[in-house]
Design an enzyme around this catalytic site. Structure first.
Site, PDB file in Angstrom:
ATOM      1  N   LYS A   1       0.866  -1.179   0.000  1.00  0.00           N
ATOM      2  CA  LYS A   1       0.000   0.000   0.000  1.00  0.00           C
ATOM      3  C   LYS A   1       0.904   1.230   0.000  1.00  0.00           C
ATOM      4  O   LYS A   1       1.387   1.659   1.034  1.00  0.00           O
ATOM      5  CB  LYS A   1      -0.903  -0.002   1.236  1.00  0.00           C
ATOM      6  CG  LYS A   1      -2.243   0.755   1.060  1.00  0.00           C
ATOM      7  CD  LYS A   1      -2.101   2.243   0.822  1.00  0.00           C
ATOM      8  CE  LYS A   1      -1.820   2.996   2.088  1.00  0.00           C
ATOM      9  NZ  LYS A   1      -1.808   4.500   1.848  1.00  0.00           N
TER      10      LYS A   1
ATOM     11  N   GLU B   1       7.995  16.241  15.947  1.00  0.00           N
ATOM     12  CA  GLU B   1       8.574  16.008  14.623  1.00  0.00           C
ATOM     13  C   GLU B   1       7.905  16.936  13.611  1.00  0.00           C
ATOM     14  O   GLU B   1       6.699  16.864  13.392  1.00  0.00           O
ATOM     15  CB  GLU B   1       8.388  14.548  14.199  1.00  0.00           C
ATOM     16  CG  GLU B   1       9.052  14.237  12.876  1.00  0.00           C
ATOM     17  CD  GLU B   1       8.877  12.789  12.449  1.00  0.00           C
ATOM     18  OE1 GLU B   1       9.834  12.224  11.893  1.00  0.00           O
ATOM     19  OE2 GLU B   1       7.789  12.236  12.673  1.00  0.00           O
TER      20      GLU B   1
ATOM     21  N   GLU C   1       8.419   1.405  11.723  1.00  0.00           N
ATOM     22  CA  GLU C   1       9.446   2.438  11.864  1.00  0.00           C
ATOM     23  C   GLU C   1       8.717   3.762  11.788  1.00  0.00           C
ATOM     24  O   GLU C   1       8.156   4.120  10.750  1.00  0.00           O
ATOM     25  CB  GLU C   1      10.495   2.310  10.761  1.00  0.00           C
ATOM     26  CG  GLU C   1      11.671   3.257  10.946  1.00  0.00           C
ATOM     27  CD  GLU C   1      11.669   4.386   9.952  1.00  0.00           C
ATOM     28  OE1 GLU C   1      11.408   5.538  10.389  1.00  0.00           O
ATOM     29  OE2 GLU C   1      11.917   4.147   8.765  1.00  0.00           O
TER      30      GLU C   1
ATOM     31  N   CYS D   1      12.726  10.718   8.290  1.00  0.00           N
ATOM     32  CA  CYS D   1      12.457  10.263   9.656  1.00  0.00           C
ATOM     33  C   CYS D   1      13.694  10.389  10.542  1.00  0.00           C
ATOM     34  O   CYS D   1      13.584  10.623  11.740  1.00  0.00           O
ATOM     35  CB  CYS D   1      11.936   8.837   9.641  1.00  0.00           C
ATOM     36  SG  CYS D   1      12.990   7.681   8.749  1.00  0.00           S
TER      37      CYS D   1
END
Length: 500
Positions: free
Chosen positions: A194, A402, A270, A305
């Site tokens: 996906k 973040e 993750e 990330c």
């Protein structure tokens, strides 16, 4: 589009982009098909705001059809029970096809999500390396024989889990895809990919190449669509045995809830990061270190990330070092993503663009000192320049959350203990950097940092031979290396009595 000499100018990349023919349909059970209800989503070029394509937007019925095909293929065994050498050759063939078509795949990611073409080409190198590494591991991973007495034989076998749903992000579309599908396929699983709704085009081209490489129907499928529709359906399915995910921590938590609500499927993830990059005063070659610190946050527009978004600098060199970082960052302004000389490209879409601007405004309002950038470029598309804040404290929003954009927060410290405390004062633990010439300090600090990986006198210097992943709310499980295949296998004990 087979590979030729790599284009070297903006005009050459633009000319090549004009020749692309996008595949926009889902890939289910060996066929390219529209979404069952006919729905589509719009793929936008963030550098221009123009529409690239209308892509199939799958939902729960499409997921169910793909899951049934994946389960049937797994049970039939043409892939899951095939000789390891056969799977190896097919995956190596796929790696060769990706290599031969790397210009097209890089272009698709650059057009779809705004990353510079030079960065996209680098991603493809990582993608190809991952496919080849995991393929070569297939016939080199052995089971175990347990230490038993003469009356028994204990065998430890590794078998594929079954159906794996791989849900990948938009920031490194091809590379993150390879990190999931390569070890999962190598282990013998059926995989449903996906891709992000913001970057589906390269995944659909990959499906064409997988078919050409000889992966049997149902073993690899691609379902473009939204996370809250087709992604949720995959995560809630009783017939999906594992979800492998890279993305935000918030979505990762949702996927774990879905696993609990369904069949307790494994969820390997993750997730986010707020990575500290620690520079001690004994560090040498400050200009080079400053450039590395700037690249650590501004590479890929900060949409990384592992971005080194928290720069921790010993106060005795802080003023001088921050000035060097600013000088380096000034040379990293965003440009046309198709220009090989552009270090930064466009933010992925308007929503992310506005989100980052909101964080910048919040940083100013909470008292951080804006040293560079802070305003959108006056050009068409979603471009943000490098932005640097000094005098950031752990309580500030920009120092904790973040941002996923080109925003650097600088902290000062006086002692090694303060540096470790600041670095670990985070919900995240994906990456960390240590810059020092003192080997004793390097080892002390590296051991105490709460992080899945620690980069010493570099940032993000890793390859396929070492695992990648986080701790705390940055996730679990590991991508890359031999450890990656472990999570896509069941461990089975066979105990044989020899006295009957």
């Amino acid at each position: 589009m087979m590979v030729a000499d790599t284009p070297t100018t903006l005009a050459e990349w633009q000319a090549l982009a004009a020749t692309l023919d996008f595949e926009t349909r889902a890939f289910v059970n060996g066929e390219f098909v529209p979404a069952m209800d006919g729905s589509t989503l719009t793929s936008i070029n963030p550098a221009t705001g123009e529409t690239l394509a209308q892509v199939a937007s799958c939902d729960a019925p499409d997921a169910e059809k793909a899951i049934q095909a994946a389960r049937a293929a797994f049970e039939e065994g043409s892939w899951s029970r095939s000789d390891p050498g056969k799977r190896k050759q097919v995956l190596l063939r796929l790696a060769d096809l990706v290599d031969a078509n790397r210009h097209e795949l890089a272009l698709l990611d650059t057009l779809d999500m705004g990353k510079p073409i030079s960065s996209a080409l680098g991603d493809l190198s990582g993608t190809i390396a991952c496919l080849r590494y995991q393929a070569e591991c297939i016939d080199k991973l052995y089971g175990e024989v347990a230490p038993t007495g003469d009356g028994a034989l204990g065998l430890v076998l590794h078998e594929p889990i079954g159906v794996v749903a791989a849900i990948v992000p938009w920031n490194f579309p091809m590379m993150m895809t390879s990190w999931k599908i390569a070890p999962a396929l190598a282990a013998g699983n059926s995989v449903i990919l996906k891709p992000s709704e913001k970057s589906p085009l390269s995944a659909l081209r990959l499906a064409q190449l997988a078919q050409e490489a000889g992966i049997p129907k149902g073993v690899f499928q691609v379902l473009p669509g939204y996370g809250h529709t087709v992604g949720k359906a995959l995560a809630l399915s009783m017939q999906v045995d594992c979800v492998a995910f890279t993305g935000s921590t918030a979505v990762g938590k949702q996927l774990m809830q879905y696993a609990g609500q369904s069949n307790l499927k494994r969820v390997f993830m993750e997730c986010g990061g707020k990575s500290p990059n620690i520079v001690f005063a004994d560090c040498q070659h400050l200009d080079a270190v400053a450039r590395s610190a700037a690249e650590a946050i501004f590479h890929n527009q900060g949409e990384v990330c592992t971005a080194g978004s928290r720069l921790l600098v010993e106060n005795s060199i802080r003023e001088d070092f921050v000035a060097r970082v600013i000088k380096a960052a000034e040379q990293m302004q965003p440009g046309n993503p198709l220009d090989p000389d552009s270090f930064m490209g466009a933010m992925v879409d308007e929503a992310q663009f506005k989100r980052v601007l909101d964080y910048i405004r919040q940083g100013v309002s909470e008292g951080a000192t804006l040293k560079l950038g802070g305003e959108a470029s006056n050009s068409k598309g979603y471009f943000l320049p490098p932005t640097i804040f000094d005098d950031v404290t752990p309580e500030m929003t920009i120092g904790r959350e973040e941002i996923f954009g080109p925003v650097l927060s600088v902290f000062g410290f006086d002692t090694e203990e303060q540096a470790i405390g600041l670095a670990n004062d985070s919900n995240y633990g994906l990456a960390a950097g240590v810059w020092s010439q003192d080997i004793d300090r390097i080892m002390r600090v590296s051991r105490r940092l709460q992080s899945g990986q620690v980069y010493v006198n570099n940032w993000s210097g890793i390859d396929q031979t070492v695992p990648f992943g986080g701790v705390k709310q940055s996730g679990n499980g590991r991508d890359k290396s031999l450890h990656a295949q472990e999570k896509y296998c069941e461990v089975k004990t066979v105990w044989v009595s020899l006295n009957i």
